[in-house]
Design a protein around this motif. Structure first.
Motif, PDB file in Angstrom:
ATOM      1  N   THR A 152       0.803  -1.226   0.000  1.00  0.00           N
ATOM      2  CA  THR A 152       0.000   0.000   0.000  1.00  0.00           C
ATOM      3  C   THR A 152       0.836   1.277   0.000  1.00  0.00           C
ATOM      4  O   THR A 152       0.526   2.213  -0.757  1.00  0.00           O
ATOM      5  N   PRO A 153       1.888   1.410   0.810  1.00  0.00           N
ATOM      6  CA  PRO A 153       2.639   2.677   0.809  1.00  0.00           C
ATOM      7  C   PRO A 153       3.194   3.038  -0.572  1.00  0.00           C
ATOM      8  O   PRO A 153       3.081   4.192  -0.999  1.00  0.00           O
ATOM      9  N   ALA A 154       3.777   2.063  -1.284  1.00  0.00           N
ATOM     10  CA  ALA A 154       4.325   2.346  -2.609  1.00  0.00           C
ATOM     11  C   ALA A 154       3.207   2.705  -3.587  1.00  0.00           C
ATOM     12  O   ALA A 154       3.384   3.569  -4.463  1.00  0.00           O
ATOM     13  N   ARG A 155       2.059   2.067  -3.446  1.00  0.00           N
ATOM     14  CA  ARG A 155       0.933   2.378  -4.324  1.00  0.00           C
ATOM     15  C   ARG A 155       0.440   3.802  -4.081  1.00  0.00           C
ATOM     16  O   ARG A 155       0.113   4.529  -5.021  1.00  0.00           O
ATOM     17  N   ILE A 156       0.381   4.212  -2.822  1.00  0.00           N
ATOM     18  CA  ILE A 156      -0.011   5.589  -2.498  1.00  0.00           C
ATOM     19  C   ILE A 156       0.988   6.574  -3.094  1.00  0.00           C
ATOM     20  O   ILE A 156       0.610   7.593  -3.683  1.00  0.00           O
ATOM     21  N   ALA A 157       2.280   6.282  -2.956  1.00  0.00           N
ATOM     22  CA  ALA A 157       3.314   7.167  -3.489  1.00  0.00           C
ATOM     23  C   ALA A 157       3.161   7.347  -4.996  1.00  0.00           C
ATOM     24  O   ALA A 157       3.240   8.468  -5.522  1.00  0.00           O
ATOM     25  N   ALA A 158       2.919   6.254  -5.716  1.00  0.00           N
ATOM     26  CA  ALA A 158       2.752   6.328  -7.163  1.00  0.00           C
ATOM     27  C   ALA A 158       1.490   7.105  -7.528  1.00  0.00           C
ATOM     28  O   ALA A 158       1.477   7.881  -8.493  1.00  0.00           O
ATOM     29  N   HIS A 159       0.432   6.914  -6.762  1.00  0.00           N
ATOM     30  CA  HIS A 159      -0.833   7.604  -7.020  1.00  0.00           C
ATOM     31  C   HIS A 159      -0.670   9.106  -6.823  1.00  0.00           C
ATOM     32  O   HIS A 159      -1.155   9.908  -7.645  1.00  0.00           O
ATOM     33  N   LEU A 170       5.422  11.256   2.886  1.00  0.00           N
ATOM     34  CA  LEU A 170       4.785  10.010   3.322  1.00  0.00           C
ATOM     35  C   LEU A 170       5.522   9.474   4.547  1.00  0.00           C
ATOM     36  O   LEU A 170       6.753   9.458   4.588  1.00  0.00           O
ATOM     37  N   PHE A 171       4.741   9.045   5.531  1.00  0.00           N
ATOM     38  CA  PHE A 171       5.295   8.432   6.734  1.00  0.00           C
ATOM     39  C   PHE A 171       4.733   7.014   6.826  1.00  0.00           C
ATOM     40  O   PHE A 171       3.509   6.831   6.851  1.00  0.00           O
ATOM     41  N   VAL A 172       5.587   6.039   6.858  1.00  0.00           N
ATOM     42  CA  VAL A 172       5.169   4.640   6.980  1.00  0.00           C
ATOM     43  C   VAL A 172       5.439   4.209   8.412  1.00  0.00           C
ATOM     44  O   VAL A 172       6.596   4.201   8.869  1.00  0.00           O
ATOM     45  N   LEU A 173       4.375   3.863   9.125  1.00  0.00           N
ATOM     46  CA  LEU A 173       4.474   3.520  10.540  1.00  0.00           C
ATOM     47  C   LEU A 173       4.115   2.036  10.693  1.00  0.00           C
ATOM     48  O   LEU A 173       3.002   1.620  10.392  1.00  0.00           O
ATOM     49  N   GLU A 174       5.073   1.250  11.161  1.00  0.00           N
ATOM     50  CA  GLU A 174       4.905  -0.197  11.218  1.00  0.00           C
ATOM     51  C   GLU A 174       4.878  -0.696  12.662  1.00  0.00           C
ATOM     52  O   GLU A 174       5.602  -0.191  13.514  1.00  0.00           O
ATOM     53  N   HIS A 175       4.035  -1.689  12.914  1.00  0.00           N
ATOM     54  CA  HIS A 175       3.951  -2.354  14.225  1.00  0.00           C
ATOM     55  C   HIS A 175       3.897  -1.343  15.378  1.00  0.00           C
ATOM     56  O   HIS A 175       4.652  -1.443  16.359  1.00  0.00           O
ATOM     57  N   LEU A 176       2.989  -0.385  15.257  1.00  0.00           N
ATOM     58  CA  LEU A 176       2.923   0.677  16.252  1.00  0.00           C
ATOM     59  C   LEU A 176       2.678   0.147  17.657  1.00  0.00           C
ATOM     60  O   LEU A 176       1.834  -0.724  17.871  1.00  0.00           O
ATOM     61  N   LYS A 180       8.564  -4.099  17.651  1.00  0.00           N
ATOM     62  CA  LYS A 180       9.121  -3.936  16.303  1.00  0.00           C
ATOM     63  C   LYS A 180       8.684  -2.617  15.659  1.00  0.00           C
ATOM     64  O   LYS A 180       8.769  -2.457  14.453  1.00  0.00           O
ATOM     65  N   GLU A 181       8.227  -1.681  16.487  1.00  0.00           N
ATOM     66  CA  GLU A 181       7.747  -0.404  15.926  1.00  0.00           C
ATOM     67  C   GLU A 181       8.840   0.287  15.121  1.00  0.00           C
ATOM     68  O   GLU A 181      10.014   0.307  15.501  1.00  0.00           O
ATOM     69  N   ARG A 182       8.404   0.863  13.978  1.00  0.00           N
ATOM     70  CA  ARG A 182       9.332   1.612  13.135  1.00  0.00           C
ATOM     71  C   ARG A 182       8.551   2.692  12.394  1.00  0.00           C
ATOM     72  O   ARG A 182       7.453   2.455  11.894  1.00  0.00           O
ATOM     73  N   VAL A 183       9.129   3.906  12.323  1.00  0.00           N
ATOM     74  CA  VAL A 183       8.518   5.019  11.602  1.00  0.00           C
ATOM     75  C   VAL A 183       9.546   5.546  10.609  1.00  0.00           C
ATOM     76  O   VAL A 183      10.651   5.933  10.988  1.00  0.00           O
ATOM     77  N   ARG A 184       9.159   5.555   9.314  1.00  0.00           N
ATOM     78  CA  ARG A 184      10.076   6.031   8.279  1.00  0.00           C
ATOM     79  C   ARG A 184       9.368   7.058   7.401  1.00  0.00           C
ATOM     80  O   ARG A 184       8.158   7.007   7.214  1.00  0.00           O
ATOM     81  N   ALA A 198       3.676  -5.953   6.629  1.00  0.00           N
ATOM     82  CA  ALA A 198       2.280  -6.033   6.192  1.00  0.00           C
ATOM     83  C   ALA A 198       1.383  -5.205   7.100  1.00  0.00           C
ATOM     84  O   ALA A 198       0.386  -4.619   6.648  1.00  0.00           O
ATOM     85  N   LEU A 199       1.714  -5.143   8.383  1.00  0.00           N
ATOM     86  CA  LEU A 199       0.941  -4.351   9.338  1.00  0.00           C
ATOM     87  C   LEU A 199       1.535  -2.949   9.391  1.00  0.00           C
ATOM     88  O   LEU A 199       2.534  -2.710  10.071  1.00  0.00           O
ATOM     89  N   ASN A 200       0.924  -2.026   8.653  1.00  0.00           N
ATOM     90  CA  ASN A 200       1.455  -0.667   8.617  1.00  0.00           C
ATOM     91  C   ASN A 200       0.337   0.342   8.442  1.00  0.00           C
ATOM     92  O   ASN A 200      -0.768   0.023   7.977  1.00  0.00           O
ATOM     93  N   THR A 201       0.636   1.552   8.827  1.00  0.00           N
ATOM     94  CA  THR A 201      -0.249   2.698   8.657  1.00  0.00           C
ATOM     95  C   THR A 201       0.527   3.753   7.887  1.00  0.00           C
ATOM     96  O   THR A 201       1.733   3.922   8.108  1.00  0.00           O
ATOM     97  N   VAL A 202      -0.140   4.446   6.970  1.00  0.00           N
ATOM     98  CA  VAL A 202       0.531   5.472   6.176  1.00  0.00           C
ATOM     99  C   VAL A 202      -0.073   6.831   6.500  1.00  0.00           C
ATOM    100  O   VAL A 202      -1.298   7.005   6.486  1.00  0.00           O
ATOM    101  N   ALA A 203       0.796   7.783   6.808  1.00  0.00           N
ATOM    102  CA  ALA A 203       0.367   9.164   7.007  1.00  0.00           C
ATOM    103  C   ALA A 203       0.901   9.999   5.856  1.00  0.00           C
ATOM    104  O   ALA A 203       2.012   9.755   5.368  1.00  0.00           O
ATOM    105  N   MET A 204       0.093  10.948   5.412  1.00  0.00           N
ATOM    106  CA  MET A 204       0.461  11.784   4.259  1.00  0.00           C
ATOM    107  C   MET A 204       0.277  13.249   4.591  1.00  0.00           C
ATOM    108  O   MET A 204      -0.701  13.627   5.216  1.00  0.00           O
TER     109      MET A 204
END
Length: 400
Positions: A152-159, A170-176, A180-184, A198-204
């Protein structure tokens, strides 16, 4: 009868993050239901376990058979924020439920980024059409979206890049809230993040360049935004038509003789809860309506191939009806009969024959009869003159 169903939100920190009340309910349960990840997070218990089937509704008979016995449903974060709570509440009364929510992914993402949730659009792309994102892509908007999966994050970026919003952050937030939490962070047009969970949230944070394809908040989209074969309610007339239809939250429109689908699409764009049925007898045009709906962010537009009035049978009840093409006496009668008290009917007519029909309908039922005509400047030698388009007679009536 005591409350027998407990819906408990659980985060990535598992049982350790649950309150003592939640842990006690889990310990007393005779059945615990949830996704495989939820069941693993809660650890070993004495209860029978039910992993969600697909579709999830297949689990309802087993859950409802538990009535009167302590039962726990595990959910991600807040069960009533794009969660299983809404489904269960259709079958179990509030007096039979205990709900203990955990922070939602939206809350956690906003907290990590320092964003105010009330100023953000909060969406779910999990199990829902990706195109729903499009109407929210407004300049300077902040959006938090639950992802479908790691793609999903790459698809959002392309869109975003394709719509002239490549400078968006774009901020990809994983395993919040888990170990294993990570924010990039990445710019949309330079997105190269790999190894996305696979478990991620995207902020824009949307940055729209001049000329970006931003869907306006007022009706009257440019005609060339709709794929069409000339059968389209033109921009200026369409804006007046939407005003006459007066869409309200959660209402359903019948768009009879939909052509390009422009009116039904703009009806749905007025609010995410609005629904529309586009009725079109030409199969090529119906397919075109579907493509327009996807491109403009209303993938849930219902398209019915058929001719009115026969095609109106068994449709969901309308709150408003628009007839833009093919108006005739049987169709007008069927539309009038289908409308509830307070429902609105708007009909546009170009030909003298249809205008005569509307004049008679106005005499019989009242309402408003308005003549609309748009003139545009065109060159005349070294000067310009106004070139009027075909006049449109519009009848609007509210059913008493």
């Amino acid at each position: 009868m005591e409350k027998w169903l407990s819906i408990i939100g659980i985060g990535e920190d598992g049982a350790a993050g649950l309150s003592s009340a939640a842990r006690a309910l889990i310990a007393d349960a005779t059945l615990i239901a949830g996704g495989a990840r939820h069941l693993a997070l809660v650890g070993a218990t004495r209860a029978e376990r039910l992993q969600w089937p697909s579709p999830l509704t297949d689990a309802l008979p087993r859950l409802l058979a538990q009535r009167g016995r302590p039962t726990v449903v595990l959910a991600s974060g807040d069960p009533f924020f794009y969660g299983v709570g809404e489904l269960l509440s259709r079958h179990v009364a509030p007096d039979d439920m205990i709900v203990i929510p955990a922070p939602s992914a939206f809350s956690l993402a906003a907290a990590r980024l320092g964003w105010s949730q009330q100023d953000c659009a909060l969406l779910s792309l999990h199990g829902r059409a990706f195109e729903r994102l499009t109407p929210h892509l407004q300049p300077r908007a902040r959006i938090i979206a639950l992802s479908w999966d790691e793609t999903t994050p790459a698809r959002i970026a392309a869109h975003l890049t394709a719509r002239g919003m490549g400078a968006s952050a774009l901020f990809v937030l994983e395993h919040l809230d888990g170990p294993k939490e990570r924010v990039r962070e990445a710019r949309a047009d330079a997105f190269a993040l790999t190894d996305v969970a696979a478990l991620n949230t995207v902020a824009m944070e949307i940055d729209a360049a001049p000329g970006a394809r931003v869907i306006p908040l007022a009706p009257g989209l440019p005609d060339d935004w709709f794929e069409n074969d000339g059968q389209i309610t033109k921009r200026d007339i369409r804006a007046v038509t939407l005003s006459a239809l007066g869409p309200r939250k959660g209402e359903t429109l019948w768009d009879i003789g939909a052509g390009s689908g422009s009116v039904s699409i703009e009806w749905m764009l007025t609010h995410s809860a609005n629904r529309a049925v586009a009725i079109e007898r030409d199969e090529a045009r119906a397919a075109r309506i579907g493509r327009n709906a996807l491109a403009l962010g209303v993938p849930d537009l219902d398209i019915v191939i058929g001719a009115a009035p026969q095609a109106l049978d068994a449709l969901p009840p309308p709150d408003a009806i628009f007839i833009g093409g093919g108006a005739n006496a049987p169709t007008l009668d069927a539309a009038w009969q289908a409308l509830p008290t307070g429902g609105r009917l708007v009909v546009n007519a170009v030909t003298l024959e249809t205008q005569t029909l509307l004049s008679q309908a106005f005499a019989d039922k009242g309402g408003e009869l308005t003549h609309l005509q748009i003139a545009r400047a065109r060159p005349v030698g070294r000067f310009h003159a106004l070139d009027p388009g075909m006049g449109v007679l519009q009848w609007r009536v509210v059913k008493p």
